[in-house]
Design a protein around this motif. Structure first.
Motif, mmCIF file in Angstrom:
data_model
loop_
_atom_site.group_PDB
_atom_site.id
_atom_site.type_symbol
_atom_site.label_atom_id
_atom_site.label_comp_id
_atom_site.label_asym_id
_atom_site.label_seq_id
_atom_site.Cartn_x
_atom_site.Cartn_y
_atom_site.Cartn_z
ATOM 1 N N ASP A 124 -3.172 -6.001 -1.921
ATOM 2 C CA ASP A 124 -4.535 -5.597 -1.553
ATOM 3 C C ASP A 124 -4.581 -4.256 -0.833
ATOM 4 O OD1 ASP A 124 -5.952 -7.707 -2.670
ATOM 5 O OD2 ASP A 124 -5.666 -8.976 -0.914
ATOM 6 N N SER A 125 -3.689 -3.333 -1.202
ATOM 7 C CA SER A 125 -3.642 -2.041 -0.512
ATOM 8 C C SER A 125 -4.316 -0.920 -1.288
ATOM 9 C CB SER A 125 -2.190 -1.651 -0.222
ATOM 10 O OG SER A 125 -1.460 -1.523 -1.428
ATOM 11 N N GLY A 126 -4.982 -1.224 -2.403
ATOM 12 C CA GLY A 126 -5.686 -0.166 -3.115
ATOM 13 C C GLY A 126 -5.704 -0.321 -4.623
ATOM 14 N N PRO A 127 -4.611 0.000 -5.316
ATOM 15 C CA PRO A 127 -4.612 -0.051 -6.788
ATOM 16 C C PRO A 127 -4.903 -1.458 -7.309
ATOM 17 C CG PRO A 127 -2.691 1.140 -5.970
ATOM 18 C CD PRO A 127 -3.338 0.511 -4.782
ATOM 19 N N ASP A 128 -5.525 -1.524 -8.464
ATOM 20 C CA ASP A 128 -5.937 -2.811 -9.034
ATOM 21 C C ASP A 128 -4.769 -3.765 -9.243
ATOM 22 O OD1 ASP A 128 -8.532 -1.973 -9.047
ATOM 23 O OD2 ASP A 128 -8.625 -1.544 -11.197
ATOM 24 N N PHE A 129 -3.593 -3.253 -9.636
ATOM 25 C CA PHE A 129 -2.493 -4.162 -9.956
ATOM 26 C C PHE A 129 -1.967 -4.891 -8.708
ATOM 27 C CE2 PHE A 129 0.104 -0.605 -8.593
ATOM 28 C CZ PHE A 129 1.287 -1.171 -8.148
ATOM 29 N N LEU A 130 -2.320 -4.390 -7.516
ATOM 30 C CA LEU A 130 -1.925 -5.051 -6.270
ATOM 31 C C LEU A 130 -3.037 -5.909 -5.677
ATOM 32 C CD1 LEU A 130 -0.051 -2.114 -4.478
ATOM 33 C CD2 LEU A 130 0.983 -4.104 -5.589
ATOM 34 N N SER A 131 -4.220 -5.904 -6.277
ATOM 35 C CA SER A 131 -5.380 -6.577 -5.692
ATOM 36 C C SER A 131 -5.398 -8.060 -6.018
ATOM 37 C CB SER A 131 -6.672 -5.933 -6.194
ATOM 38 O OG SER A 131 -6.893 -6.278 -7.552
ATOM 39 N N GLY A 132 -6.192 -8.788 -5.234
ATOM 40 C CA GLY A 132 -6.387 -10.197 -5.512
ATOM 41 C C GLY A 132 -7.144 -10.422 -6.806
ATOM 42 N N ASP A 191 0.637 -1.135 9.812
ATOM 43 C CA ASP A 191 0.153 -1.899 8.660
ATOM 44 C C ASP A 191 1.226 -2.820 8.095
ATOM 45 O OD1 ASP A 191 -1.882 -2.673 7.013
ATOM 46 O OD2 ASP A 191 -1.395 -1.232 5.438
ATOM 47 N N THR A 192 2.092 -3.339 8.945
ATOM 48 C CA THR A 192 3.109 -4.279 8.478
ATOM 49 C C THR A 192 3.114 -5.541 9.329
ATOM 50 O OG1 THR A 192 4.779 -3.194 9.867
ATOM 51 C CG2 THR A 192 4.613 -2.452 7.581
#
Length: 368
Positions: free
Chosen positions: A51-59, A33-34
């Motif tokens: 975009d790996s899960g938690p909201d703070f990392l999402s688009g 996954d890299t």
């Protein structure tokens, strides 16, 4: 002509060989996954990915006008056993109520480094991560999280030269700033289970950079335990512990929270309702790596007559360590001296010692 054909053939072989190497490398990185060509940003020494899960990392976190996500990091190394990474979100939008502007700010910070050297600072630091609403990390990992903050003590191979354990901590803040007020918000971490996995991923990558990673990476795969009960604001006895009694008038302005109740960790927090300020925080720690956080901070003699083990009674904290079935049991109480009284600490210390099958720690414990 043969020489020209041979050179072309050799160049073709070299080019195709290079392609094979690149493809093989690409397959390897894709499998972990890299994949380097997917355009996704990574954070905290490569531990977290966009975009790996938690909201703070999402688009979706960048959908607001003037929204941005930035990061800064200091990488731990074998020669510098400290590191820090921060992921920050910032957005602005119009306030429909008054035509002003609303600024949304979120910050998640991970720190890699030893427990504080000062005993007073260390006690406050320990209580801040292990007390109140914090629950133990899953899979026997030595740490805890309340869904907003988290602590993980790393294996002994990462200890400092002076013997202090190294830990990875996670802290988050979120707020909405209006023209006339500021409101707390949700940092978008995804709850305690998600925080545990974020923390462990950051810890694994930090240990690799620092050169002290164990042979097998740490994992947080089991479900997180949940709080045994919610906070209580109608009571006379805090946390159901005999000896933590309050008069009805005094208790009217207080609330308590039962935290973890395990053989390794137990906590009880009493807060003032109006200002959400601390009345006292009581904590018991018996898990070996968590207990190591107290090494060198509990003195060399009993804190007062009749107490078992060693301890320190300071103005803003009281801590005692005693043997319990062959392993150290440490009890800590943090509180302004105006509020906390030693009988509360004695009641908590003896209650938890009795619950886990140990001899009383405080004087008069056998009669409690």
């Amino acid at each position: 002509m043969k020489q020209l054909m041979g050179g072309a053939r050799r160049r073709a072989v070299l080019v195709s060989g290079a392609i094979v190497v690149l493809v093989a490398a690409g397959v390897g990185t894709w499998a972990t996954d890299t994949w380097p060509f997917d355009g996704k940003d990574t954070y905290c020494w490569g531990a977290w990915k966009e975009d790996s899960g938690p909201d703070f990392l999402s688009g979706d976190a960048l959908d607001e006008d003037n929204a941005s996500r930035t990061s800064k990091e200091t990488v731990p190394t074998p020669g510098r056993q400290r590191g820090r990474c921060t992921v920050a979100l910032h957005s602005e939008r119009a306030d429909s109520s008054d035509g002003g502007k609303v600024v949304e700010e979120t910050e998640i910070t991970v720190t890699y480094g030893p427990a504080p050297e000062s005993a007073a600072k260390r006690m406050e630091w320990i209580g801040g991560y292990l007390g109140d609403r914090a629950m133990p990390l899953p899979d026997g990992l030595p740490g805890a999280t309340d869904g907003r903050h988290a602590l993980l003590v790393l294996p002994k191979g990462c200890d400092t030269e002076d013997g202090r354990p190294t830990a990875v901590t996670l802290d988050s803040t979120a707020r909405s700033v209006y023209s006339d007020s500021t409101m707390p918000g949700d940092a978008g971490l995804g709850g305690s289970q998600s925080v545990a996995r974020l923390l462990v991923a950051a810890a694994n990558h930090a240990m690799e950079k620092a050169g002290c990673a164990p042979a097998k990476p740490l994992e947080a795969v089991s479900p997180m335990p949940t709080l045994p009960e919610e906070d209580e604001d109608f009571f006379t006895r805090a946390c159901r512990i005999r000896g933590l009694e309050f008069g009805k008038k005094e208790a009217r302005d207080l609330e308590y929270q039962v935290g973890a109740v395990t053989d390794d960790l137990q906590s009880c927090s009493v807060r003032t309702q109006a200002g959400e300020g601390r009345y006292f925080d009581a904590l018991m720690v018996a898990q070996p790596r968590l207990s190591a956080l107290f090494d060198g901070a509990t003195g060399s003699k009993a804190p007062a007559r009749g107490w078992r083990g060693t301890g320190v009674f300071a103005d803003d904290y009281k801590v005692v360590r005693a043997d319990c079935a062959g392993r150290p049991l440490t009890v800590l109480m943090l509180a302004p001296s105006l509020h906390e009284t030693t009988p509360y600490f004695a009641a908590f210390a003896d209650a938890v010692a009795r619950r886990v099958g140990c001899a009383p720690v405080a004087p008069g414990g056998s009669s409690r």
